[in-house]
Design a protein around this motif. Sequence first.
Motif, PDB file in Angstrom:
ATOM      1  N   MET A   1       6.028  -4.969  12.865  1.00  0.00           N
ATOM      2  CA  MET A   1       4.861  -4.700  12.046  1.00  0.00           C
ATOM      3  C   MET A   1       4.885  -3.246  11.566  1.00  0.00           C
ATOM      4  SD  MET A   1       0.912  -5.320  13.080  1.00  0.00           S
ATOM      5  CE  MET A   1      -0.015  -3.825  12.932  1.00  0.00           C
ATOM      6  N   GLN A   2       4.605  -3.051  10.315  1.00  0.00           N
ATOM      7  CA  GLN A   2       4.610  -1.699   9.760  1.00  0.00           C
ATOM      8  C   GLN A   2       3.240  -1.066   9.903  1.00  0.00           C
ATOM      9  OE1 GLN A   2       5.830  -2.663   5.881  1.00  0.00           O
ATOM     10  NE2 GLN A   2       3.791  -3.055   5.106  1.00  0.00           N
ATOM     11  N   LYS A   3       3.219   0.274   9.909  1.00  0.00           N
ATOM     12  CA  LYS A   3       1.931   0.941  10.043  1.00  0.00           C
ATOM     13  C   LYS A   3       1.192   0.911   8.711  1.00  0.00           C
ATOM     14  CE  LYS A   3       3.483   5.601   9.016  1.00  0.00           C
ATOM     15  NZ  LYS A   3       3.437   6.971   9.370  1.00  0.00           N
ATOM     16  N   LYS A   4      -0.125   0.980   8.774  1.00  0.00           N
ATOM     17  CA  LYS A   4      -0.960   0.907   7.583  1.00  0.00           C
ATOM     18  C   LYS A   4      -0.953   2.264   6.861  1.00  0.00           C
ATOM     19  CE  LYS A   4      -2.737  -3.227   7.720  1.00  0.00           C
ATOM     20  NZ  LYS A   4      -2.590  -4.167   6.669  1.00  0.00           N
ATOM     21  N   ILE A   5      -0.697   2.227   5.572  1.00  0.00           N
ATOM     22  CA  ILE A   5      -0.755   3.416   4.736  1.00  0.00           C
ATOM     23  C   ILE A   5      -2.006   3.293   3.868  1.00  0.00           C
ATOM     24  CG2 ILE A   5       0.391   4.710   2.895  1.00  0.00           C
ATOM     25  CD1 ILE A   5       1.848   4.836   5.578  1.00  0.00           C
ATOM     26  N   ASN A   6      -2.864   4.292   3.918  1.00  0.00           N
ATOM     27  CA  ASN A   6      -4.096   4.274   3.147  1.00  0.00           C
ATOM     28  C   ASN A   6      -4.379   5.702   2.683  1.00  0.00           C
ATOM     29  OD1 ASN A   6      -6.384   3.310   1.980  1.00  0.00           O
ATOM     30  ND2 ASN A   6      -7.553   3.169   3.874  1.00  0.00           N
ATOM     31  N   ILE A   7      -3.914   6.064   1.499  1.00  0.00           N
ATOM     32  CA  ILE A   7      -4.066   7.415   0.967  1.00  0.00           C
ATOM     33  C   ILE A   7      -5.261   7.408   0.025  1.00  0.00           C
ATOM     34  CG2 ILE A   7      -2.957   9.206  -0.395  1.00  0.00           C
ATOM     35  CD1 ILE A   7      -0.268   7.917   0.663  1.00  0.00           C
ATOM     36  N   LEU A   8      -6.252   8.247   0.327  1.00  0.00           N
ATOM     37  CA  LEU A   8      -7.516   8.241  -0.410  1.00  0.00           C
ATOM     38  C   LEU A   8      -7.625   9.410  -1.372  1.00  0.00           C
ATOM     39  CD1 LEU A   8      -9.942   7.465   2.538  1.00  0.00           C
ATOM     40  CD2 LEU A   8      -9.075   5.879   0.846  1.00  0.00           C
ATOM     41  N   ASN A   9      -8.434   9.217  -2.409  1.00  0.00           N
ATOM     42  CA  ASN A   9      -8.818  10.280  -3.323  1.00  0.00           C
ATOM     43  C   ASN A   9     -10.277  10.596  -3.017  1.00  0.00           C
ATOM     44  OD1 ASN A   9      -9.280  12.028  -5.413  1.00  0.00           O
ATOM     45  ND2 ASN A   9      -8.670  10.623  -7.025  1.00  0.00           N
ATOM     46  N   ARG A  10     -10.506  11.554  -2.125  1.00  0.00           N
ATOM     47  CA  ARG A  10     -11.849  11.837  -1.640  1.00  0.00           C
ATOM     48  C   ARG A  10     -12.732  12.479  -2.710  1.00  0.00           C
ATOM     49  NH1 ARG A  10     -11.703  11.420   4.031  1.00  0.00           N
ATOM     50  NH2 ARG A  10      -9.583  11.323   4.788  1.00  0.00           N
ATOM     51  N   LYS A  11     -12.139  13.221  -3.625  1.00  0.00           N
ATOM     52  CA  LYS A  11     -12.910  13.905  -4.660  1.00  0.00           C
ATOM     53  C   LYS A  11     -13.425  12.950  -5.735  1.00  0.00           C
ATOM     54  CE  LYS A  11     -12.957  18.442  -4.267  1.00  0.00           C
ATOM     55  NZ  LYS A  11     -14.191  19.186  -4.276  1.00  0.00           N
ATOM     56  N   ALA A  12     -12.840  11.767  -5.849  1.00  0.00           N
ATOM     57  CA  ALA A  12     -13.194  10.854  -6.937  1.00  0.00           C
ATOM     58  C   ALA A  12     -14.650  10.420  -6.860  1.00  0.00           C
ATOM     59  CB  ALA A  12     -12.281   9.635  -6.913  1.00  0.00           C
ATOM     60  N   ARG A  13     -15.125  10.064  -5.696  1.00  0.00           N
ATOM     61  CA  ARG A  13     -16.511   9.602  -5.567  1.00  0.00           C
ATOM     62  C   ARG A  13     -17.500  10.744  -5.742  1.00  0.00           C
ATOM     63  NH1 ARG A  13     -16.212   4.373  -4.232  1.00  0.00           N
ATOM     64  NH2 ARG A  13     -14.473   3.699  -2.982  1.00  0.00           N
ATOM     65  N   SER A  35       9.126   7.155   0.459  1.00  0.00           N
ATOM     66  CA  SER A  35       8.251   8.300   0.711  1.00  0.00           C
ATOM     67  C   SER A  35       6.816   7.854   0.946  1.00  0.00           C
ATOM     68  CB  SER A  35       8.288   9.269  -0.474  1.00  0.00           C
ATOM     69  OG  SER A  35       9.492   9.976  -0.492  1.00  0.00           O
ATOM     70  N   ILE A  36       6.357   6.855   0.200  1.00  0.00           N
ATOM     71  CA  ILE A  36       4.992   6.353   0.395  1.00  0.00           C
ATOM     72  C   ILE A  36       4.853   5.737   1.777  1.00  0.00           C
ATOM     73  CG2 ILE A  36       3.361   4.573  -0.351  1.00  0.00           C
ATOM     74  CD1 ILE A  36       4.199   5.172  -3.213  1.00  0.00           C
ATOM     75  N   ARG A  37       5.875   5.015   2.229  1.00  0.00           N
ATOM     76  CA  ARG A  37       5.816   4.392   3.554  1.00  0.00           C
ATOM     77  C   ARG A  37       5.768   5.423   4.670  1.00  0.00           C
ATOM     78  NH1 ARG A  37       9.903  -0.318   1.981  1.00  0.00           N
ATOM     79  NH2 ARG A  37       8.339  -1.772   1.175  1.00  0.00           N
TER      80      ARG A  37
END
Length: 152
Positions: A1-13, A35-37
């Motif tokens: 199982m691969q680890k979860k990648i969740n890159i956020l744009n915090r400034k957008a909201r 690189s994303i992984r």
Amino acid sequence: MQKKINILNRKARFNYEILDKYTAGIVLTGTEIKSIRTGKASIAESFCEFNDRGELFVINMTIEEYLYGTYYNHKPKAERKLLLNKRELKKLNKEVQNTGLTIVPLRLFLNDKGLAKLEIALAKGKKLYDKRETMKDRDNKRNLDRIKKIYK
């Protein structure tokens, strides 16, 4: 199982009022997805734009060079094509052209099959007084939570 990648744009909201959300695929090369992984990507200052042929591209998205990539390595700030249905692309293009809205990436993630997806939103820019109001609401909520915690 691969680890979860969740890159956020915090400034957008904070900078934008979100009107509508879409999930789009991204056209990537081998070193970009590697690189994303490893979590070496940023969408903090990025935005989306249509070209003259009606294709949607994400601009200013940073994916760091892959550590073990040789001369096949990619450019960190290249434009990357987004994949959406033709109907969704037409709707987004019409909204951007007519009403002056912006398309902003909210988060970059890997789905269950291991494919990189970008959650984008049709957004309207906030004015300075709206941002101040958001900060005031956030401070009031934080103070209220502190008070509630004391009296539990």
